[in-house]
Scaffold this active site. Structure first.
Site, mmCIF file in Angstrom:
data_model
loop_
_atom_site.group_PDB
_atom_site.id
_atom_site.type_symbol
_atom_site.label_atom_id
_atom_site.label_comp_id
_atom_site.label_asym_id
_atom_site.label_seq_id
_atom_site.Cartn_x
_atom_site.Cartn_y
_atom_site.Cartn_z
ATOM 1 N N CYS A 64 6.344 -4.268 15.771
ATOM 2 C CA CYS A 64 5.783 -3.264 16.678
ATOM 3 C C CYS A 64 4.358 -3.689 17.048
ATOM 4 O O CYS A 64 3.537 -3.969 16.172
ATOM 5 C CB CYS A 64 5.791 -1.893 16.022
ATOM 6 S SG CYS A 64 7.446 -1.277 15.631
ATOM 7 N N CYS A 116 -1.403 6.364 10.144
ATOM 8 C CA CYS A 116 -0.171 5.794 10.697
ATOM 9 C C CYS A 116 -0.462 4.505 11.461
ATOM 10 O O CYS A 116 -1.326 4.459 12.339
ATOM 11 C CB CYS A 116 0.482 6.819 11.618
ATOM 12 S SG CYS A 116 2.028 6.278 12.350
ATOM 13 N N GLU A 159 0.825 -1.205 0.000
ATOM 14 C CA GLU A 159 0.000 0.000 0.000
ATOM 15 C C GLU A 159 0.861 1.258 0.000
ATOM 16 O O GLU A 159 1.964 1.281 0.541
ATOM 17 C CB GLU A 159 -0.939 -0.009 1.213
ATOM 18 C CG GLU A 159 -1.908 -1.187 1.185
ATOM 19 C CD GLU A 159 -2.891 -1.200 2.343
ATOM 20 O OE1 GLU A 159 -3.939 -1.867 2.194
ATOM 21 O OE2 GLU A 159 -2.623 -0.569 3.389
ATOM 22 N N CYS A 199 6.557 -6.354 7.304
ATOM 23 C CA CYS A 199 7.610 -5.801 8.158
ATOM 24 C C CYS A 199 7.992 -6.837 9.204
ATOM 25 O O CYS A 199 7.139 -7.567 9.710
ATOM 26 C CB CYS A 199 7.131 -4.520 8.837
ATOM 27 S SG CYS A 199 8.402 -3.674 9.798
ATOM 28 N N CYS A 252 3.134 8.902 1.298
ATOM 29 C CA CYS A 252 3.677 7.968 2.288
ATOM 30 C C CYS A 252 4.004 6.681 1.534
ATOM 31 O O CYS A 252 3.105 5.996 1.047
ATOM 32 C CB CYS A 252 2.656 7.716 3.391
ATOM 33 S SG CYS A 252 3.196 6.546 4.648
ATOM 34 N N SER A 278 11.908 7.199 7.908
ATOM 35 C CA SER A 278 11.524 6.873 9.275
ATOM 36 C C SER A 278 11.932 5.440 9.599
ATOM 37 O O SER A 278 11.584 4.510 8.869
ATOM 38 C CB SER A 278 10.011 7.037 9.445
ATOM 39 O OG SER A 278 9.606 6.633 10.741
ATOM 40 N N CYS A 306 1.079 -1.993 15.541
ATOM 41 C CA CYS A 306 1.069 -1.701 14.108
ATOM 42 C C CYS A 306 0.455 -2.839 13.301
ATOM 43 O O CYS A 306 0.810 -4.010 13.483
ATOM 44 C CB CYS A 306 2.500 -1.437 13.640
ATOM 45 S SG CYS A 306 2.632 -1.056 11.879
#
Length: 349
Positions: free
Chosen positions: A113, A340, A88, A109, A102, A192, A116
């Site tokens: 986290c 986010c 995405e 990933c 973004c 980031s 997330c």
């Protein structure tokens, strides 16, 4: 899994005797505003154009699904890669009445986290430099097809799916391409990272790393609490990060190049007054920096709750009283799971 071949690799295979300037012509042509395909690139010989049309896709990933939020200021695209995977990318209106994109650096990933959505996917693979670069090209084409919208992309943030520094070379290559081929400046691009220390250190010694802004996802100034939020946190992470940040400020930092620490506020987890004081104590040991607090965006299956507005206000006021520069992330696209921490793409679509 077969390896995805980049455009430059395809070009070298298809045209092994072509002079180097031809590849540069192609790289420039990809960003020509009026070009919709290889057939439009008049600087290339016709035979070369015909071969490219037949063997090399004009853009590396194709649209699978588009989402638009109710306010019309955020769009989310699910893109499909050549090997049938999905990721995405998000287009968001910014305060300049222009657009921020973004971008994702990986499919999934591995950082885990706990708040997330992307972390629930695990890591499928890293995106190629083309797949990263072409997120910009995809949105530029989208804007061209929607002339009623503002046309300029003024900022790019690597805050989509994946850990950018875990895909160091492809991220570096993509950013370098944007700096060369678009009107984006280095302070308009932010990478980031959750904070992979060896790769943060590499940035300081890599003369080819583009001098873009760096943001670190911190989320707690207490090591044990951060490990609970970010299970991949390295031993002695906070002390080593502070040392690194001071070295960054000394070697690369200036008024426009500072470290941003991102801090997602989770109700009763890391948002109390004591947590704010703890964070202030830590930030004051680091190099030139600011804090960007991020209200938590709900994720299905997660038990975390968004901090109440009065708690967020108090948290920020404590930091400001300690002389720390604090901003708050605007929540955009949460009604289409584009905010986010909300990006997730099912690989069995």
């Amino acid at each position: 899994m077969s390896q995805i071949i980049t455009r430059s690799e395809q070009f070298s295979t298809l045209f092994p005797s072509a002079p180097a300037f031809r590849l540069k012509q192609i790289e420039k042509a990809l960003f020509e505003p009026n070009a919709n395909g290889w057939e439009n690139i008049s600087t290339l010989p016709k035979e070369m154009r015909d071969t490219l049309i037949k063997d090399v896709p004009w853009i590396s990933s194709t649209l699978f699904h588009m989402f638009k939020n109710q306010r019309g200021d955020t769009y989310k695209a699910v893109l499909k890669t050549p090997d049938g995977k999905f990721f995405e990318t998000v287009l968001m209106a910014n305060k300049r009445e222009q657009w921020t994109i973004c971008v994702s650096s990986q499919i999934g990933c591995a950082m885990k986290c706990t708040f997330c959505a992307t972390g629930t996917m695990g890591l499928t693979r890293s995106l190629t430099s083309d797949e990263i670069v072409d997120q910009y090209r995809f949105w530029k084409n989208f804007l061209k097809e929607n002339p009623d919208l503002a046309q300029r992309i003024s900022n790019v943030v690597f805050m989509g799916m994946g850990e950018p520094l875990a895909n160091y070379d492809n991220v570096k290559s993509a950013v370098t391409t944007w700096l060369e081929q678009t009107d984006l400046g280095p302070t308009r691009i932010t990478v980031s990272s959750v904070g992979i220390l060896p790769l943060l250190e590499k940035i300081l010694t890599d003369p080819t790393w583009p001098h873009v802004r760096i943001a670190i996802s911190l989320h707690s100034a207490n090591l044990e609490r951060r490990k609970e939020i970010v299970p991949t946190t390295a031993p002695d992470f906070l002390n080593k990060l502070a040392d690194w940040s001071n070295l960054y400020a000394k070697t690369l930092g200036n008024r426009r190049h500072y470290i941003t620490y991102e801090y997602t506020l989770l109700n009763e987890v890391n948002d109390t007054e004591e947590h704010a004081e703890e964070l202030a104590d830590y930030i004051l040991t680091t190099g030139s920096s600011k804090i960007n607090v991020i209200p938590y965006n709900p994720v299905a299956g997660k038990s975390f709750q968004r901090s109440q507005d009065d708690r967020i206000k108090k948290f920020k006021s404590i930091l400001r009283e300690r002389g720390i520069n604090v901003t708050q992330r605007r929540t955009m696209g949460d009604d289409i799971a584009a905010a986010c921490g909300q990006l997730v793409a099912q690989q069995n679509m």
